[in-house]
Write a protein that holds these residues in place. Structure first.
Motif, short mmCIF file in Angstrom:
data_model
loop_
_atom_site.label_atom_id
_atom_site.label_comp_id
_atom_site.label_asym_id
_atom_site.label_seq_id
_atom_site.Cartn_x
_atom_site.Cartn_y
_atom_site.Cartn_z
N CYS A 270 0.71 0.43 -5.85
CA CYS A 270 0.93 -1.01 -5.81
C CYS A 270 0.84 -1.58 -7.21
O CYS A 270 -0.17 -1.39 -7.90
N CYS B 17 -2.31 -4.57 -7.21
CA CYS B 17 -3.74 -4.27 -7.10
C CYS B 17 -4.05 -2.83 -7.51
O CYS B 17 -5.21 -2.47 -7.67
N CYS C 12 2.32 -2.61 0.08
CA CYS C 12 0.86 -2.67 0.04
C CYS C 12 0.37 -3.53 1.20
O CYS C 12 0.84 -4.64 1.41
N ARG D 153 -2.44 -4.93 1.47
CA ARG D 153 -3.23 -6.07 0.99
C ARG D 153 -2.34 -7.15 0.40
O ARG D 153 -2.52 -8.33 0.64
N CYS D 154 -1.37 -6.71 -0.44
CA CYS D 154 -0.57 -7.67 -1.21
C CYS D 154 0.78 -7.95 -0.56
O CYS D 154 1.37 -9.00 -0.80
ZN ZN Z 1 -1.69 -4.23 -3.50
#
Ligand code: ZN
Length: 62
Positions: free
Chosen positions: A35, A38, A7, A9-10
């Motif tokens: 993911c 999230c 991911c 973002r993560c």
């Molecule tokens: Zn994520």
């Protein structure tokens, strides 16, 4: 060919998740990468350009 996705973002590895879409009277399922943190779903380009386009349209209509 390595098929590891993370991911953006993560930064955690995505896990395969079977997602079922209902389209008219048909249900179709695809294994998508999701993911676990999230919940973001990665849609492969080949699906996005093909069958998934219908499913996405259906989801947006809801
Ligand atoms: Zn994520």
């Amino acid at each position: 060919m390595e098929n590891k996705w993370t991911c953006r973002r993560c930064g955690v590895p995505l896990e395969k998740k079977k997602v079922v879409f209902e389209y008219l009277n048909n249900s179709m399922s695809h294994e998508l990468l999701r993911c676990p943190r999230c919940g973001a779903v990665l849609i492969p380009a080949e699906l996005a350009e093909g069958k998934m386009a219908d499913a996405e349209t259906l989801l947006e209509d809801k």
